[in-house]
Write a protein that holds these residues in place. Structure first.
Motif, PDB file in Angstrom:
ATOM      1  N   ASN A 157       0.826  -1.211   0.000  1.00  0.00           N
ATOM      2  CA  ASN A 157       0.000   0.000   0.000  1.00  0.00           C
ATOM      3  C   ASN A 157       0.864   1.267   0.000  1.00  0.00           C
ATOM      4  O   ASN A 157       0.554   2.253  -0.685  1.00  0.00           O
ATOM      5  CB  ASN A 157      -0.931   0.001   1.218  1.00  0.00           C
ATOM      6  CG  ASN A 157      -2.017  -1.067   1.105  1.00  0.00           C
ATOM      7  OD1 ASN A 157      -2.384  -1.477  -0.001  1.00  0.00           O
ATOM      8  ND2 ASN A 157      -2.534  -1.524   2.255  1.00  0.00           N
ATOM      9  N   ALA A 158       1.957   1.227   0.754  1.00  0.00           N
ATOM     10  CA  ALA A 158       2.860   2.381   0.783  1.00  0.00           C
ATOM     11  C   ALA A 158       3.510   2.598  -0.579  1.00  0.00           C
ATOM     12  O   ALA A 158       3.659   3.734  -1.050  1.00  0.00           O
ATOM     13  CB  ALA A 158       3.917   2.181   1.874  1.00  0.00           C
ATOM     14  N   ARG A 159       3.894   1.495  -1.222  1.00  0.00           N
ATOM     15  CA  ARG A 159       4.523   1.600  -2.540  1.00  0.00           C
ATOM     16  C   ARG A 159       3.535   2.119  -3.577  1.00  0.00           C
ATOM     17  O   ARG A 159       3.878   2.960  -4.429  1.00  0.00           O
ATOM     18  CB  ARG A 159       5.064   0.231  -2.958  1.00  0.00           C
ATOM     19  CG  ARG A 159       5.767   0.234  -4.295  1.00  0.00           C
ATOM     20  CD  ARG A 159       6.326  -1.140  -4.620  1.00  0.00           C
ATOM     21  NE  ARG A 159       6.931  -1.159  -5.936  1.00  0.00           N
ATOM     22  CZ  ARG A 159       7.409  -2.247  -6.533  1.00  0.00           C
ATOM     23  NH1 ARG A 159       7.353  -3.412  -5.890  1.00  0.00           N
ATOM     24  NH2 ARG A 159       7.937  -2.171  -7.727  1.00  0.00           N
ATOM     25  N   LEU A 160       2.306   1.619  -3.521  1.00  0.00           N
ATOM     26  CA  LEU A 160       1.282   2.086  -4.460  1.00  0.00           C
ATOM     27  C   LEU A 160       0.996   3.571  -4.256  1.00  0.00           C
ATOM     28  O   LEU A 160       0.779   4.312  -5.234  1.00  0.00           O
ATOM     29  CB  LEU A 160       0.000   1.261  -4.289  1.00  0.00           C
ATOM     30  CG  LEU A 160       0.067  -0.204  -4.750  1.00  0.00           C
ATOM     31  CD1 LEU A 160      -1.234  -0.923  -4.412  1.00  0.00           C
ATOM     32  CD2 LEU A 160       0.336  -0.284  -6.253  1.00  0.00           C
ATOM     33  N   ALA A 161       1.006   4.006  -3.004  1.00  0.00           N
ATOM     34  CA  ALA A 161       0.762   5.423  -2.736  1.00  0.00           C
ATOM     35  C   ALA A 161       1.906   6.289  -3.245  1.00  0.00           C
ATOM     36  O   ALA A 161       1.695   7.370  -3.791  1.00  0.00           O
ATOM     37  CB  ALA A 161       0.552   5.640  -1.239  1.00  0.00           C
ATOM     38  N   ALA A 162       3.145   5.786  -3.091  1.00  0.00           N
ATOM     39  CA  ALA A 162       4.311   6.560  -3.523  1.00  0.00           C
ATOM     40  C   ALA A 162       4.442   6.590  -5.043  1.00  0.00           C
ATOM     41  O   ALA A 162       4.904   7.582  -5.615  1.00  0.00           O
ATOM     42  CB  ALA A 162       5.575   5.979  -2.897  1.00  0.00           C
ATOM     43  N   GLU A 163       4.058   5.500  -5.719  1.00  0.00           N
ATOM     44  CA  GLU A 163       4.214   5.401  -7.170  1.00  0.00           C
ATOM     45  C   GLU A 163       2.910   5.659  -7.917  1.00  0.00           C
ATOM     46  O   GLU A 163       2.760   5.279  -9.067  1.00  0.00           O
ATOM     47  CB  GLU A 163       4.744   4.007  -7.532  1.00  0.00           C
ATOM     48  CG  GLU A 163       6.112   3.700  -6.936  1.00  0.00           C
ATOM     49  CD  GLU A 163       6.585   2.305  -7.280  1.00  0.00           C
ATOM     50  OE1 GLU A 163       5.845   1.591  -7.973  1.00  0.00           O
ATOM     51  OE2 GLU A 163       7.706   1.948  -6.854  1.00  0.00           O
ATOM     52  N   ARG A 164       2.016   6.332  -7.289  1.00  0.00           N
ATOM     53  CA  ARG A 164       0.707   6.567  -7.889  1.00  0.00           C
ATOM     54  C   ARG A 164       0.833   7.429  -9.140  1.00  0.00           C
ATOM     55  O   ARG A 164       1.595   8.408  -9.166  1.00  0.00           O
ATOM     56  CB  ARG A 164      -0.202   7.264  -6.879  1.00  0.00           C
ATOM     57  CG  ARG A 164      -1.625   7.504  -7.391  1.00  0.00           C
ATOM     58  CD  ARG A 164      -2.495   8.047  -6.290  1.00  0.00           C
ATOM     59  NE  ARG A 164      -1.917   9.271  -5.716  1.00  0.00           N
ATOM     60  CZ  ARG A 164      -2.412   9.895  -4.664  1.00  0.00           C
ATOM     61  NH1 ARG A 164      -3.464   9.394  -4.035  1.00  0.00           N
ATOM     62  NH2 ARG A 164      -1.835  10.991  -4.208  1.00  0.00           N
ATOM     63  N   VAL A 165       0.120   7.091 -10.171  1.00  0.00           N
ATOM     64  CA  VAL A 165       0.113   7.823 -11.426  1.00  0.00           C
ATOM     65  C   VAL A 165      -1.209   8.555 -11.555  1.00  0.00           C
ATOM     66  O   VAL A 165      -2.285   7.960 -11.406  1.00  0.00           O
ATOM     67  CB  VAL A 165       0.307   6.865 -12.630  1.00  0.00           C
ATOM     68  CG1 VAL A 165       0.212   7.642 -13.937  1.00  0.00           C
ATOM     69  CG2 VAL A 165       1.644   6.155 -12.529  1.00  0.00           C
ATOM     70  N   ASP A 166      -1.104   9.849 -11.844  1.00  0.00           N
ATOM     71  CA  ASP A 166      -2.305  10.645 -12.052  1.00  0.00           C
ATOM     72  C   ASP A 166      -2.748  10.464 -13.504  1.00  0.00           C
ATOM     73  O   ASP A 166      -2.172  11.039 -14.423  1.00  0.00           O
ATOM     74  CB  ASP A 166      -2.013  12.115 -11.761  1.00  0.00           C
ATOM     75  CG  ASP A 166      -3.273  12.966 -11.812  1.00  0.00           C
ATOM     76  OD1 ASP A 166      -4.329  12.435 -12.219  1.00  0.00           O
ATOM     77  OD2 ASP A 166      -3.204  14.154 -11.461  1.00  0.00           O
ATOM     78  N   VAL A 167      -3.758   9.612 -13.711  1.00  0.00           N
ATOM     79  CA  VAL A 167      -4.197   9.309 -15.077  1.00  0.00           C
ATOM     80  C   VAL A 167      -4.927  10.467 -15.719  1.00  0.00           C
ATOM     81  O   VAL A 167      -5.256  10.412 -16.912  1.00  0.00           O
ATOM     82  CB  VAL A 167      -5.098   8.048 -15.088  1.00  0.00           C
ATOM     83  CG1 VAL A 167      -4.314   6.827 -14.654  1.00  0.00           C
ATOM     84  CG2 VAL A 167      -6.322   8.250 -14.195  1.00  0.00           C
ATOM     85  N   THR A 168      -5.156  11.537 -14.967  1.00  0.00           N
ATOM     86  CA  THR A 168      -5.806  12.701 -15.563  1.00  0.00           C
ATOM     87  C   THR A 168      -4.812  13.576 -16.308  1.00  0.00           C
ATOM     88  O   THR A 168      -5.204  14.453 -17.066  1.00  0.00           O
ATOM     89  CB  THR A 168      -6.504  13.538 -14.478  1.00  0.00           C
ATOM     90  OG1 THR A 168      -5.518  14.044 -13.565  1.00  0.00           O
ATOM     91  CG2 THR A 168      -7.511  12.701 -13.719  1.00  0.00           C
ATOM     92  N   LEU A 169      -3.480  13.364 -16.110  1.00  0.00           N
ATOM     93  CA  LEU A 169      -2.476  14.146 -16.817  1.00  0.00           C
ATOM     94  C   LEU A 169      -2.381  13.692 -18.269  1.00  0.00           C
ATOM     95  O   LEU A 169      -2.612  12.524 -18.577  1.00  0.00           O
ATOM     96  CB  LEU A 169      -1.114  13.984 -16.138  1.00  0.00           C
ATOM     97  CG  LEU A 169      -0.970  14.569 -14.735  1.00  0.00           C
ATOM     98  CD1 LEU A 169       0.400  14.224 -14.171  1.00  0.00           C
ATOM     99  CD2 LEU A 169      -1.164  16.077 -14.763  1.00  0.00           C
ATOM    100  N   PRO A 170      -2.034  14.589 -19.186  1.00  0.00           N
ATOM    101  CA  PRO A 170      -1.899  14.183 -20.595  1.00  0.00           C
ATOM    102  C   PRO A 170      -0.729  13.232 -20.787  1.00  0.00           C
ATOM    103  O   PRO A 170       0.280  13.303 -20.073  1.00  0.00           O
ATOM    104  CB  PRO A 170      -1.653  15.517 -21.320  1.00  0.00           C
ATOM    105  CG  PRO A 170      -1.108  16.430 -20.266  1.00  0.00           C
ATOM    106  CD  PRO A 170      -1.779  16.023 -18.987  1.00  0.00           C
TER     107      PRO A 170
END
Length: 376
Positions: free
Chosen positions: A87-100
């Protein structure tokens, strides 16, 4: 009774260590200290052999129960720690899919203007029936000068104009070719000699119609000259070639390259050792604005040199000048790119500045074609 109390105390101590283990590494240390070969629980198991049968019946199930309970607790804590770590890794490596999405190589990559112009020139002359010939950048004095009718003592042979190498064991000095004209000699000589290297044009008999693009080298550097630059030269050898054909070829090329309907040229007498007569060619242009416009206006711009191939050059190539004649021309690829696409300084071509390439470069899939437009 004291043994059972020891087992319960050990259970409480190790269970507390398991619960407080902050990460997988700390938890593994607890496992080793408790259940490893030299661990505290393993030490209790080792004492069973010294007990009486009655004591073993009581202590054995208690110690084995302790071992199994601790192993289960360690597995449960390990699962919790792995979940927390993920969960910590997913939070740190989260990708904002709203960015182009970032542009890919085909969108960001650029073709250098010299490469683009070379492709344009090749497309035009190939459509006229010319083959592409190549030769080595490192040449001999014979092919670069002697075979092209440069007399001994000619200024072009001097060190201040030509990059010479140190003499070899035979006393011969190789050089970086000062023009692509040696390719003309190599091509003509192959009418009587087999190819000596894989980069040579296949053997052919006249008529010969080739262009020879490539790098050339001279000791020069300013706004319109660089020590290494690109040239393309053309050669036609047959029995009936004449200046009228030369003029037609050059004017058709200029119309296609600059993408204009008409061009007006002016041929002025000049001197080149390898042609006779020799001429410099000016093209009509308009210099009134910020850029040079070809095919209109009342100004003239020198654009290339040409002439009929000198009989001595034909003879040095192993052909009979009484039977064959031809014409040749040469022009700078870099200068053509500057004229067509409005680049003010030749030195920027070789600065490797990405900003310059982003501005003047071409998209990788913008291939020049005569039917689709060379620079469309």
């Amino acid at each position: 009774m004291s043994d059972l109390n020891q087992i319960e105390n050990l259970r409480e101590t190790i269970s507390a260590e398991i619960e407080t283990a902050a990460d997988l590494q700390a938890l593994d240390a607890v496992r080793v200290s408790a259940l490893g070969k030299k661990g505290s629980v393993s030490a209790l198991l080792a004492t069973l052999g010294k007990m009486s049968p009655e004591e073993r019946q009581v202590a054995g199930p208690a110690i084995n129960g302790l071992k199994n309970d601790l192993a289960a607790a360690i597995d449960a804590r390990m699962a919790d720690l792995k979940t927390a770590e993920l969960n910590a890794r997913l939070a740190a490596e989260r990708v904002d899919v709203t960015l182009p999405v970032r542009p890919g190589p085909l969108a960001e990559g650029r073709v250098h203007p010299v490469s683009q112009v070379l492709d344009e020139i090749t497309a035009i002359f190939s459509d006229m029936g010319f083959a592409i010939a190549e030769g080595p950048d490192i040449e001999t004095d014979y092919y670069n000068f002697t075979a092209l009718n440069f007399p001994e003592g000619h200024p072009a042979r001097e060190m201040h104009d030509t990059f010479f190498f140190e003499p070899d064991e035979n006393g011969e000095r190789k050089l970086l070719r000062t023009h692509t004209s040696p390719v003309q000699i190599r091509t003509m000589k192959q009418t009587n000699e087999p190819p000596a290297a894989p980069w040579m044009t296949p053997a052919q008999e006249p008529p010969i119609r080739i262009i020879a693009p490539g790098r050339t080298y001279r000791c020069d550097s300013d706004q319109t000259h660089t020590p290494m630059f690109h040239q393309v030269e053309g050669l036609v050898i047959d029995k009936t070639s004449h200046i009228g054909q030369l003029r037609w070829v050059l004017e058709e090329f200029l119309k296609a390259f600059f993408e204009v309907d008409n061009v007006k040229t002016r041929f002025r007498p000049h001197f080149f050792p390898f042609t006779e007569p020799s001429m410099e060619v000016d093209v009509q242009c308009d210099r009134s604005g910020n850029e040079v416009k070809i095919g209109e206006g009342s100004d003239w711009l020198e654009i290339l040199g040409c002439g009929m191939v000198h009989p001595n050059v034909i003879r040095m190539a192993g052909l009979d000048p009484d039977e064959y004649q031809g014409f040749a021309w040469g022009m700078g690829i870099d200068r053509l790119a500057m004229l067509k696409y409005g680049m003010p300084d030749l030195r920027a071509f070789f600065d490797a500045d990405k900003r310059w390439l982003d501005h003047y470069g071409f998209r990788p899939l913008d291939l020049p074609t005569l039917f689709g437009g060379l620079s469309a």
